[in-house]
Design an enzyme around this catalytic site. Structure first.
Site, PDB file in Angstrom:
ATOM      1  N   GLY A   1     -45.432   9.516 -74.109  1.00  0.00           N
ATOM      2  CA  GLY A   1     -45.205  10.792 -73.427  1.00  0.00           C
ATOM      3  C   GLY A   1     -43.839  10.807 -72.780  1.00  0.00           C
ATOM      4  O   GLY A   1     -43.015   9.917 -72.993  1.00  0.00           O
TER       5      GLY A   1
ATOM      6  N   LEU B   1     -47.146  13.159 -80.012  1.00  0.00           N
ATOM      7  CA  LEU B   1     -48.436  13.228 -79.316  1.00  0.00           C
ATOM      8  C   LEU B   1     -48.963  14.652 -79.186  1.00  0.00           C
ATOM      9  O   LEU B   1     -50.156  14.869 -78.989  1.00  0.00           O
ATOM     10  CB  LEU B   1     -48.320  12.592 -77.934  1.00  0.00           C
ATOM     11  CG  LEU B   1     -48.065  11.084 -77.913  1.00  0.00           C
ATOM     12  CD1 LEU B   1     -47.656  10.631 -76.517  1.00  0.00           C
ATOM     13  CD2 LEU B   1     -49.285  10.320 -78.402  1.00  0.00           C
TER      14      LEU B   1
ATOM     15  N   TYR C   1     -43.297  16.115 -63.699  1.00  0.00           N
ATOM     16  CA  TYR C   1     -43.752  14.882 -64.354  1.00  0.00           C
ATOM     17  C   TYR C   1     -44.947  14.295 -63.583  1.00  0.00           C
ATOM     18  O   TYR C   1     -45.974  13.934 -64.174  1.00  0.00           O
ATOM     19  CB  TYR C   1     -42.573  13.910 -64.418  1.00  0.00           C
ATOM     20  CG  TYR C   1     -42.927  12.475 -64.667  1.00  0.00           C
ATOM     21  CD1 TYR C   1     -43.319  12.052 -65.930  1.00  0.00           C
ATOM     22  CD2 TYR C   1     -42.853  11.530 -63.648  1.00  0.00           C
ATOM     23  CE1 TYR C   1     -43.639  10.722 -66.166  1.00  0.00           C
ATOM     24  CE2 TYR C   1     -43.168  10.206 -63.868  1.00  0.00           C
ATOM     25  CZ  TYR C   1     -43.568   9.803 -65.130  1.00  0.00           C
ATOM     26  OH  TYR C   1     -43.883   8.496 -65.347  1.00  0.00           O
TER      27      TYR C   1
HETATM   28  C1  15L Z   1     -41.516   6.441 -63.233  1.00  0.00           C
HETATM   29  O1  15L Z   1     -42.608   6.972 -63.345  1.00  0.00           O
HETATM   30  C2  15L Z   1     -40.567   6.389 -64.350  1.00  0.00           C
HETATM   31  O2  15L Z   1     -41.206   6.358 -65.609  1.00  0.00           O
HETATM   32  C3  15L Z   1     -39.581   5.244 -64.235  1.00  0.00           C
HETATM   33  O3  15L Z   1     -38.517   5.475 -65.145  1.00  0.00           O
HETATM   34  C4  15L Z   1     -39.036   5.078 -62.809  1.00  0.00           C
HETATM   35  O4  15L Z   1     -38.200   6.139 -62.516  1.00  0.00           O
HETATM   36  C5  15L Z   1     -40.162   4.990 -61.812  1.00  0.00           C
HETATM   37  O5  15L Z   1     -41.099   6.027 -62.002  1.00  0.00           O
HETATM   38  C6  15L Z   1     -39.703   5.050 -60.359  1.00  0.00           C
HETATM   39  O6  15L Z   1     -40.451   5.572 -59.533  1.00  0.00           O
HETATM   40  O7  15L Z   1     -38.624   4.550 -60.037  1.00  0.00           O
END
Ligand code: 15L
Length: 267
Positions: free
Chosen positions: A71, A50, A134
């Site tokens: 992503g 990406l 993230y």
């Molecule tokens: C997310 O955004 C993740 O992509 C997923 O793997 C989980 O960890 C989830 O959040 C979560 O909040 O448990």
């Protein structure tokens, strides 16, 4: 001929949607940085980084709608997040603008608002309180999507996904679990409704204990049908007796809020 682009089709959620969305449009173009194997019936397979703008331009060409799951999906180094989630989401929106894609579902995350207390009921206007780099990158994606709607008329449903796995595993995920079935019905509804504009939807099933209120996106018409209650007596869930004073229990983002900087923990 209608063509749906599904990015991140090799991930845990993506590989489920690859199956459940197959046949909904004439063609589903599935993409990932990882190898997706042979194209199945009704599919085109494109391997794509990406962060590579030219590759993303080719990836998007000829598609009518995009489900952008691709992503980095958990915390990682700034460099990784920069390539996959900052450059990556920009490349997708820029390619959508150039190639005339009118509507996108952007997979955001509950980690955009992870530092809100678990007692606080959030809605689409709740303040960003990211709990990780993230989460910060997903907030950027939401802002970018908002900009592409106001400026270029590309519609987006930004979905703050909770915990989209086969089953919840603890108290926290009982509140934020979303079944694959409900996510599939949400995607179909987002693209079948007449108008989306720019909206934020919290991605959770019809769970008993809820932290999120989706009234601001109710015009989309999505009604989740599943509930985490069916897993309430799972031994994993029952044995989870969290300390109410610990940050992992206090905040919606759970352990993501008490983790240190990725760079410190991965020297
Ligand atoms: C997310 O955004 C993740 O992509 C997923 O793997 C989980 O960890 C989830 O959040 C979560 O909040 O448990």
């Amino acid at each position: 001929m209608s063509r749906l682009l599904l990015t991140g089709a090799g991930g845990k959620v993506g590989s489920e949607l690859r199956k459940s969305l197959n046949g909904w449009k004439d063609i589903i173009r599935v993409s990932d940085i990882a190898n997706l194997g042979e194209a199945r019936d009704g599919e085109e397979v494109v391997e794509c980084d990406l962060g590579d703008k030219d590759a993303v331009m080719k990836l998007v060409e000829g598609c009518d709608i995009i489900v952008h799951l691709g992503g980095q999906s958990v915390e990682h180094s700034f460099e990784t997040i920069l390539n996959a989630n900052i450059k990556g989401v920009y490349n997708i929106y820029e390619a959508a603008r150039i190639h005339g894609v009118k509507r996108i579902l952007f997979a955001s995350s509950n980690h955009v608002t992870g530092f809100h207390n678990q007692e606080t009921l959030l809605d689409a206007k709740s303040e960003f309180r990211p709990d990780s780099m993230y989460g910060v990158s997903k907030g950027y994606g939401e802002l970018l999507a908002r900009y592409y709607w106001d400026k270029f008329g590309i519609e987006t449903a930004a979905v703050r996904i909770g915990y989209c796995f086969p089953r919840p595993t603890n108290k926290r995920t009982m509140s934020i679990w979303m079944s694959f079935n409900d996510f599939t019905s949400m995607i179909k509804q987002v693209f079948e409704t007449s108008r989306v504009g720019y909206t934020v939807i919290y991605g959770a099933s019809n769970n008993k204990q809820r932290w999120w209120d989706n009234h601001l996106s109710s015009y989309i018409g999505w009604q989740p049908e599943d509930s985490s209650e069916e897993f309430a007596n799972d031994s994993e869930v029952l044995k989870d007796t969290p300390d109410p004073l610990h940050p992992d229990t206090k905040y919606q983002g759970g352990f993501w809020t008490s983790n240190g900087a990725w760079e410190d923990e991965n020297k």
